[in-house]
Design a protein around this motif. Structure first.
Motif, PDB file in Angstrom:
ATOM      1  N   ALA A  84       1.217  -1.470   0.010  1.00 23.63           N
ATOM      2  CA  ALA A  84      -0.027  -0.072   0.177  1.00 23.63           C
ATOM      3  C   ALA A  84       1.242   1.110  -0.155  1.00 23.63           C
ATOM      4  CB  ALA A  84      -0.457   0.276   1.388  1.00 23.63           C
ATOM      5  N   SER A 140       2.338   1.275  -3.475  1.00 19.53           N
ATOM      6  CA  SER A 140       1.236   2.248  -4.698  1.00 19.53           C
ATOM      7  C   SER A 140       1.339   2.974  -4.509  1.00 19.53           C
ATOM      8  CB  SER A 140      -0.342   0.851  -4.053  1.00 19.53           C
ATOM      9  OG  SER A 140       0.421  -0.121  -4.341  1.00 19.53           O
ATOM     10  N   ARG A 141       1.132   3.792  -3.012  1.00 17.30           N
ATOM     11  CA  ARG A 141       0.794   5.532  -2.721  1.00 17.30           C
ATOM     12  C   ARG A 141       1.311   6.532  -3.197  1.00 17.30           C
ATOM     13  NH1 ARG A 141      -0.879   9.183  -2.662  1.00 17.30           N
ATOM     14  NH2 ARG A 141      -1.902  10.845  -1.651  1.00 17.30           N
TER      15      ARG A 141
END
Length: 364
Positions: A275, A278-279
């Protein structure tokens, strides 16, 4: 002089009117809204030139913009099909779902109108004409869904007319639009509303309750304050796609729940690591299909004049600041100021300019 008819003078309609006033060509704006207070305010602020009772004056327009909830847009399209519209009038909308609207627009095929589905990816939890801003769409994606050569030509015309929005116009199919927007907008709104409702229920017997909510909770749930009527309409019109996406999301929740129950440290680390990666990738998109925004995070003291000093330093460097906000990440005296720039070079120059005065937490 182009005559533009805007049906719906709320946040989006009034913001488009403001942007049209700053556009490349003079316009006459006719406004219509079921709430006379919105029109009174718009007239007082010179956002429109004439008021129409319903669609009465739509026949005078060369461009018609439908800026109401999706269900009402579909009804309005059927009403427009019965009117003596001008030859080659362009009809467009700002609805958050496109396939159902494009399907509804087929009723115009026997009329002189050319329909181009539109959706500016911008908004606010505030509503009404007073909440409108000329810069609401600046650097935001503005989807268009033309299907034929005539519609593509009309889309180019609209892009020129709406140049004052300073938006990034992108052409996609209605189906692709609904899938993309479902994943990055519709599902997040459902999750935010669900988290607020569940937390309110879970904490109602606790005297502190949601008073202690800060940081991530407030940031994640801010969009839950959006207009319920609009979101009811969106989900009724993009329900199949959102339902499939929610099913996939619930599977992810079940997987992370299992990792928690099993005390599976590697799985938990992998979940958050993916996460985080990806962020951060979201902030590094540089092509026309990506976000194109670059953030700088400053640790700032709670002192009078701090924001003014930061923006002064940025302005002195002649840098284009797209947005700024204070992130409620903790409950002590300092806060985190997020500065957003449209280019990596501007973000780097801002960091160089600000670092002697403020601690830079990170750059994305």
């Amino acid at each position: 002089m182009t005559t533009v008819f805007i049906h719906g003078f709320g946040l989006l309609g009034s913001s488009l009117a403001r942007a049209l006033r700053q556009g490349p060509e003079p316009v006459t704006i006719i406004g219509s809204d079921q709430d006379s207070n919105q029109l009174d305010y718009a007239q007082a602020e010179h956002l429109l030139d004439r008021v129409s009772a319903g669609l009465k004056l739509a026949a005078h327009a060369e461009v018609i913009i439908l800026a109401t909830p999706v269900d009402q847009i579909k009804r309005t399209l059927r009403e427009l099909a019965q009117l003596p519209l001008q030859a080659n009038v362009i009809v467009t909308d700002v609805g958050s779902t496109k396939q159902s609207v494009v399907d509804a627009s087929r009723c115009l095929e026997a009329s002189p109108a050319v329909f181009v589905g539109g959706h500016p990816m911008a908004g606010s939890h505030k509503t009404g004409a007073r909440a409108g801003r000329a810069d609401l769409f600046e650097n935001a994606f503005y989807f268009q869904t033309p299907q034929t050569e005539a519609e593509r030509a009309a889309a180019v015309r609209l892009k020129h007319l709406l140049a004052g929005t300073k938006a990034k116009f992108v052409q996609v199919t209605p189906k692709r639009h609904d899938y993309l927007v479902g994943q990055v907008s519709h599902v997040p709104h459902v999750l935010a509303a669900g988290l607020v409702n569940e937390s309110n229920q879970a904490l109602q017997s606790d005297s502190l309750g949601l008073r202690v909510a800060a940081g991530g909770f407030k940031s994640m749930t801010r969009i839950a304050a959006a207009d319920p009527t609009m979101w009811q309409s969106i989900l009724l019109n993009n329900g199949e796609i959102v339902s499939e996406q929610l099913t996939a999301y619930m599977k992810t929740l079940q997987e992370i729940q299992a990792a928690i129950d099993q005390q599976d440290g590697p799985a938990l680390f992998s979940f958050f690591d993916r996460a985080q990666h990806s962020r951060r990738q979201l902030e590094q998109q540089t092509d026309n299909q990506g976000a194109g925004f670059y953030d700088l995070f400053l640790d700032i003291p709670d002192q009078p004049g701090t924001l003014a000093q930061v923006t002064k330093l940025v302005a002195q460097a002649n840098l284009n600041l797209v947005n700024l906000q204070i992130l409620e990440v903790r409950e002590d005296v300092n806060g985190i100021l997020q500065l957003t720039f449209s280019t990596a070079a501007d973000a780097q120059q801002a960091a160089k300019r600000l670092s002697p005065h403020y601690h830079i937490v990170r750059r994305d």
